[in-house]
Design a protein around this motif. Structure first.
Motif, PDB file in Angstrom:
ATOM      1  N   PHE A 141      26.738 -30.214  53.767  1.00  0.00           N
ATOM      2  CA  PHE A 141      28.006 -30.861  54.096  1.00  0.00           C
ATOM      3  C   PHE A 141      27.961 -32.365  53.846  1.00  0.00           C
ATOM      4  N   GLN A 142      26.818 -32.977  54.098  1.00  0.00           N
ATOM      5  CA  GLN A 142      26.665 -34.427  53.969  1.00  0.00           C
ATOM      6  C   GLN A 142      26.425 -34.886  52.536  1.00  0.00           C
ATOM      7  N   ALA A 143      25.998 -33.980  51.687  1.00  0.00           N
ATOM      8  CA  ALA A 143      25.569 -34.377  50.346  1.00  0.00           C
ATOM      9  C   ALA A 143      26.711 -35.008  49.554  1.00  0.00           C
ATOM     10  N   ARG A 144      26.453 -36.175  49.018  1.00  0.00           N
ATOM     11  CA  ARG A 144      27.413 -36.892  48.177  1.00  0.00           C
ATOM     12  C   ARG A 144      26.627 -37.561  47.051  1.00  0.00           C
ATOM     13  N   THR A 145      27.295 -37.786  45.953  1.00  0.00           N
ATOM     14  CA  THR A 145      26.675 -38.567  44.882  1.00  0.00           C
ATOM     15  C   THR A 145      27.744 -39.362  44.165  1.00  0.00           C
ATOM     16  N   ARG A 146      27.396 -40.579  43.827  1.00  0.00           N
ATOM     17  CA  ARG A 146      28.303 -41.418  43.035  1.00  0.00           C
ATOM     18  C   ARG A 146      27.900 -41.406  41.570  1.00  0.00           C
ATOM     19  N   ALA A 147      26.678 -40.992  41.307  1.00  0.00           N
ATOM     20  CA  ALA A 147      26.210 -40.946  39.921  1.00  0.00           C
ATOM     21  C   ALA A 147      26.824 -39.748  39.217  1.00  0.00           C
ATOM     22  N   PRO A 148      27.196 -39.908  37.962  1.00  0.00           N
ATOM     23  CA  PRO A 148      27.745 -38.757  37.228  1.00  0.00           C
ATOM     24  C   PRO A 148      26.689 -37.667  37.077  1.00  0.00           C
ATOM     25  N   GLU A 149      27.055 -36.454  37.436  1.00  0.00           N
ATOM     26  CA  GLU A 149      26.131 -35.332  37.348  1.00  0.00           C
ATOM     27  C   GLU A 149      26.345 -34.586  36.032  1.00  0.00           C
ATOM     28  N   CYS A 150      25.251 -34.053  35.487  1.00  0.00           N
ATOM     29  CA  CYS A 150      25.383 -33.240  34.288  1.00  0.00           C
ATOM     30  C   CYS A 150      26.140 -31.960  34.639  1.00  0.00           C
ATOM     31  N   HIS A 151      26.921 -31.503  33.692  1.00  0.00           N
ATOM     32  CA  HIS A 151      27.704 -30.295  33.918  1.00  0.00           C
ATOM     33  C   HIS A 151      26.811 -29.068  33.782  1.00  0.00           C
ATOM     34  N   ILE A 152      26.849 -28.183  34.766  1.00  0.00           N
ATOM     35  CA  ILE A 152      26.090 -26.946  34.723  1.00  0.00           C
ATOM     36  C   ILE A 152      27.065 -25.783  34.676  1.00  0.00           C
ATOM     37  N   PRO A 153      27.125 -25.058  33.564  1.00  0.00           N
ATOM     38  CA  PRO A 153      28.075 -23.946  33.443  1.00  0.00           C
ATOM     39  C   PRO A 153      27.628 -22.748  34.268  1.00  0.00           C
ATOM     40  N   ARG A 154      28.381 -21.655  34.164  1.00  0.00           N
ATOM     41  CA  ARG A 154      28.040 -20.474  34.933  1.00  0.00           C
ATOM     42  C   ARG A 154      26.677 -19.943  34.518  1.00  0.00           C
ATOM     43  N   LEU A 155      25.834 -19.699  35.510  1.00  0.00           N
ATOM     44  CA  LEU A 155      24.498 -19.169  35.266  1.00  0.00           C
ATOM     45  C   LEU A 155      24.504 -17.654  35.431  1.00  0.00           C
ATOM     46  N   ALA A 156      23.445 -17.022  34.968  1.00  0.00           N
ATOM     47  CA  ALA A 156      23.311 -15.576  35.151  1.00  0.00           C
ATOM     48  C   ALA A 156      23.227 -15.262  36.640  1.00  0.00           C
ATOM     49  N   CYS A 157      23.880 -14.195  37.072  1.00  0.00           N
ATOM     50  CA  CYS A 157      23.818 -13.806  38.479  1.00  0.00           C
ATOM     51  C   CYS A 157      22.540 -13.016  38.726  1.00  0.00           C
ATOM     52  N   ARG A 158      22.244 -12.780  39.992  1.00  0.00           N
ATOM     53  CA  ARG A 158      21.014 -12.090  40.356  1.00  0.00           C
ATOM     54  C   ARG A 158      20.948 -10.686  39.762  1.00  0.00           C
ATOM     55  N   HIS A 159      22.074 -10.009  39.739  1.00  0.00           N
ATOM     56  CA  HIS A 159      22.119  -8.660  39.176  1.00  0.00           C
ATOM     57  C   HIS A 159      21.729  -8.677  37.699  1.00  0.00           C
ATOM     58  N   GLU A 160      22.237  -9.636  36.949  1.00  0.00           N
ATOM     59  CA  GLU A 160      21.901  -9.754  35.531  1.00  0.00           C
ATOM     60  C   GLU A 160      20.419 -10.081  35.343  1.00  0.00           C
ATOM     61  N   LEU A 161      19.895 -10.951  36.189  1.00  0.00           N
ATOM     62  CA  LEU A 161      18.483 -11.319  36.091  1.00  0.00           C
ATOM     63  C   LEU A 161      17.568 -10.139  36.402  1.00  0.00           C
ATOM     64  N   GLU A 162      17.924  -9.359  37.436  1.00  0.00           N
ATOM     65  CA  GLU A 162      17.077  -8.221  37.794  1.00  0.00           C
ATOM     66  C   GLU A 162      17.068  -7.170  36.696  1.00  0.00           C
ATOM     67  N   ASN A 163      18.198  -6.973  36.017  1.00  0.00           N
ATOM     68  CA  ASN A 163      18.224  -6.062  34.873  1.00  0.00           C
ATOM     69  C   ASN A 163      17.320  -6.574  33.756  1.00  0.00           C
ATOM     70  N   MET A 164      17.313  -7.886  33.559  1.00  0.00           N
ATOM     71  CA  MET A 164      16.435  -8.482  32.554  1.00  0.00           C
ATOM     72  C   MET A 164      14.965  -8.259  32.907  1.00  0.00           C
ATOM     73  N   TYR A 165      14.612  -8.491  34.168  1.00  0.00           N
ATOM     74  CA  TYR A 165      13.217  -8.318  34.589  1.00  0.00           C
ATOM     75  C   TYR A 165      12.772  -6.858  34.469  1.00  0.00           C
ATOM     76  N   GLU A 166      13.678  -5.927  34.745  1.00  0.00           N
ATOM     77  CA  GLU A 166      13.346  -4.514  34.616  1.00  0.00           C
ATOM     78  C   GLU A 166      13.081  -4.176  33.151  1.00  0.00           C
ATOM     79  N   GLU A 167      13.875  -4.763  32.247  1.00  0.00           N
ATOM     80  CA  GLU A 167      13.669  -4.522  30.817  1.00  0.00           C
ATOM     81  C   GLU A 167      12.373  -5.176  30.334  1.00  0.00           C
ATOM     82  N   LEU A 168      12.068  -6.358  30.858  1.00  0.00           N
ATOM     83  CA  LEU A 168      10.792  -7.005  30.524  1.00  0.00           C
ATOM     84  C   LEU A 168       9.613  -6.151  30.984  1.00  0.00           C
TER      85      LEU A 168
END
Length: 261
Positions: free
Chosen positions: A162-189
């Motif tokens: 709740f307290q976290a604030r920043t005045r510095a411009p942050e790099c944009h982070i797009p949508r990441l893989a969800c946990r379900h997608e990652l677990e399917n990847m690990y199962e295939e690995l």
């Protein structure tokens, strides 16, 4: 302009809780700090009357809307970034963040991604298996006695978010893989490692844990996960084709060698 965490994209996940009142107290702490999502995974005893009594009227809406899941993978499946809380340190529990550092890091991540902050059962916390589902770990520093009440730990984490604030411009982070997608990847690995004999069949998780630790350092997107899965499938296809070609060549060459011999 100050940037803040998008609290609507943050959820508190309570796994394997023993005491209903602790769920209510955790809900109250989350509501105090503006967290709007609460998920309970595999609770031992879910008495809603006892939960609501401790949550009080202010957090009753959060409790009534909370999602109850039977397993932890189910609870975390839709999240793109998962933070596990731990009091125990050392060994494989490499803590990457303090609560304040974590909160600052989550500002750009929460912009387009669902974030889960995961808490374990009151008596022993999260297991190593539970922590495999997390992207990073956070530890709440104490003055020696490290065991915090569950609601206290939730309050500390939610307060820092709740307290976290920043005045510095942050790099944009797009949508990441969800946990379900990652677990399917690990199962295939895992299946690919087994096919090419990269892992010990008696202990396949050992190599896979190393792969998890390596890949968890990166903010993998859904497309990147798809590329890794595609590479795994291609390796398996290539190996199968080589085997078939070798078998065919052996079958064709066997009788010929006998004739010339």
């Amino acid at each position: 302009m100050c940037q803040k965490i998008r609290m609507e994209n943050v959820a508190i996940v309570l796994h394997d809780t023993r005491i209903p009142e602790n769920i209510g107290a955790a809900a109250r702490a989350a509501a105090n700090m503006g967290v709007g999502q609460l998920i309970v995974s595999a609770p031992r005893h879910l008495d809603m009357e006892r939960v609501l009594k401790v949550a009080t009227h202010s957090a009753s809406g959060l409790v009534k809307a909370m999602k109850v899941c039977s397993t932890l993978p189910e609870a975390l499946g839709a999240f793109n970034w998962i933070v596990g809380t731990t009091a125990r340190l050392g060994g494989t529990r490499r803590v990457n963040s303090s609560p304040a550092d974590l909160a600052a890091k989550l500002i750009p991540i929460s912009s387009e991604n669902r974030v889960a902050v995961l808490f374990g059962p009151e008596d022993r916390g999260l297991t190593n298996e539970d922590l495999q589902l997390c992207h990073e770990l956070v530890n709440i520093p104490t003055a020696g006695f490290s065991s915090l009440n569950l609601a206290q730990a939730v309050m500390v984490m939610c307060y820092e978010l709740f307290q976290a604030r920043t005045r510095a411009p942050e790099c944009h982070i797009p949508r990441l893989a969800c946990r379900h997608e990652l677990e399917n990847m690990y199962e295939e690995l895992k299946e690919t490692f087994a096919r090419i004999r990269y892992i010990n069949h008696e202990n396949p998780e050992h190599r896979l844990d190393k792969a998890r630790n390596f890949l968890s350092r990166y903010q993998l997107r859904a497309r990147e996960v798809s590329i890794i899965r595609g590479l795994c499938r291609q390796v398996v296809r290539y190996g199968s084709q080589c085997y078939k070609d070798g078998a065919a060549a052996g079958a064709a060459g066997g009788p010929k060698n006998q004739e010339t011999g």
